[in-house]
Design a protein around this motif. Structure first.
Motif, PDB file in Angstrom:
ATOM      1  N   LYS A   1     -44.893 -64.773  62.098  1.00 36.84           N
ATOM      2  CA  LYS A   1     -46.040 -64.088  61.512  1.00 36.84           C
ATOM      3  C   LYS A   1     -45.582 -63.070  60.474  1.00 36.84           C
ATOM      4  CE  LYS A   1     -48.932 -66.038  64.427  1.00 36.84           C
ATOM      5  NZ  LYS A   1     -50.142 -66.797  64.075  1.00 36.84           N
TER       6      LYS A   1
ATOM      7  N   PHE B   1     -43.927 -60.693  64.416  1.00 32.57           N
ATOM      8  CA  PHE B   1     -44.428 -60.097  63.168  1.00 32.57           C
ATOM      9  C   PHE B   1     -43.249 -59.404  62.494  1.00 32.57           C
ATOM     10  CE2 PHE B   1     -49.049 -60.521  63.669  1.00 32.57           C
ATOM     11  CZ  PHE B   1     -49.142 -60.868  65.005  1.00 32.57           C
TER      12      PHE B   1
ATOM     13  N   ARG C   1     -52.983 -60.607  59.128  1.00 31.85           N
ATOM     14  CA  ARG C   1     -51.849 -60.532  60.075  1.00 31.85           C
ATOM     15  C   ARG C   1     -51.391 -59.099  60.277  1.00 31.85           C
ATOM     16  NH1 ARG C   1     -48.739 -65.449  58.097  1.00 31.85           N
ATOM     17  NH2 ARG C   1     -49.835 -67.118  59.188  1.00 31.85           N
TER      18      ARG C   1
ATOM     19  N   GLU D   1     -45.229 -64.244  69.460  1.00 28.86           N
ATOM     20  CA  GLU D   1     -45.488 -64.084  68.035  1.00 28.86           C
ATOM     21  C   GLU D   1     -44.589 -62.984  67.490  1.00 28.86           C
ATOM     22  OE1 GLU D   1     -49.984 -64.809  66.962  1.00 28.86           O
ATOM     23  OE2 GLU D   1     -49.872 -63.468  68.684  1.00 28.86           O
TER      24      GLU D   1
END
Lengths: 231, 231
Positions: A46, A17, A178, A15
């Protein structure tokens, strides 16, 4: 089971971010896009809000220190040619990063991640980075955001609907959620990368931890692979 | 011209500015030691005083931020196995780094760099890092510094003379001069690496810029090469 189905077995999830205000996030994004097939990872985008990450982690950006800021400029120039990413600082970098900011852009990416697919998130993210960190173009006005979305292949009518979504509570809440997820894993900047292996999330910071991520995944890192660039 | 003499032609100089208080400096030091023959570089050791660098550049150490400090601990643990460097944080890391400090150790290294050869500086530096960043041993007391020097192969009588040199003005001045040189190139932390190519000094910060340094030198970086470890 088809061979395509089989290839999913044992895939690890990574993931990313990120916030398009951050040029190092762009580097991390492109490097992971270039490696996702080589490493057979499921890469999840994300979009989060870096302003809140810096605030809640009590961190300050490199540009707030004269020596660090000057060095970051040189470092990005070196990474531009090494990674084949057309990085250019905006003409008024402080205004663009800290006054105008990226909240609308990150909300748009969040809406796209909720209503469309990963490919759309990837393509619009790249268009936004190209605007802010390559072409010195605005990404705060409605027309700017629509241009980024449509350049990425989203039809104008759909792009307009997505743009109205940035005021919706569910989109705001998703972006907040998030950002909180990243903070709960110890985030203090961008990119923040969560590598999920054996049921555990391993947090990495920055675009320069690819060799360590490859090591954890049991894969090879062979540099920035400019030949796989989409730019 | 002998073949040995010929191999000197076109050698590039890399200056490593470091302080044994810094574990990332140790990583940078070992990686450059492993690559100096592969890259045919003239590696020069430049002990400086990180406390002054942080003060004059108005920078603060990662440990001063909770999230960053926690992450640095994880990062160093990952780098330990990836780079094959036996890093262990001292049991009271804040006391060791910020209260006891490394001024005497850095002055000893400076005296060695003035009175002995590069090999002695390299070997004593490694012994000091092994004490502070691996074995949780003191490096401030006279006996500690003598142990580091003699473990590195310096005879006891010579080590005692070098230890008295840390109070000499020329040694203090040399350490100050090196620290000022690094600052004049924009240093804000350690390691600070100056790569001299085509008559120009290129400044790099950190142990993670080896791929960019290799790129500038026109050489290959193939990871931390644990098989070349001296540890």
């Amino acid at each position: 089971m088809t061979s395509s189905g089989f290839s999913q077995v044992g895939r690890k999830t990574v993931e990313l971010f990120y916030d398009v205000v951050s040029p190092y996030s762009w580097i991390g994004f492109e490097l992971l896009c270039r490696y996702r097939h080589k490493w057979n990872i499921d890469l999840k985008f994300k979009p989060f809000f870096l302003g809140a990450i810096m605030h809640y982690s009590k961190n300050s950006p490199p540009g707030s220190n004269l020596h660090k800021g000057n060095y970051a400029g040189k470092d990005l120039h070196r990474l531009r040619s090494y990674c084949n990413i057309p990085l250019n600082a905006p003409s008024d970098v402080a205004e663009v990063m800290f006054v105008k900011g990226t909240l609308s852009a990150q909300r748009l990416l969040t809406a796209i991640s909720m209503d469309l697919d990963d490919k759309a998130v990837e393509d619009v993210s790249r268009e936004l980075w190209l605007r802010i960190w390559s072409k010195d173009k605005d990404i705060t006005e409605a027309d700017s955001l629509l241009a980024a979305a449509t350049n990425a292949g989203i039809p104008m009518e759909k792009a307009k609907i997505l743009l109205t979504r940035i005021k919706d509570q569910d989109v705001k809440d998703k972006l907040k959620e998030r950002t909180e997820t990243a903070l709960s894993h110890g985030a203090f900047g961008a990119p923040t990368i969560l590598v999920h292996v054996d049921g555990k999330a391993h947090m990495y910071f920055g675009s320069d931890r690819m060799p360590l991520i490859a090591h954890l995944l049991g894969e090879k890192y062979e540099g920035p692979l400019p030949e796989l660039s989409k730019l």
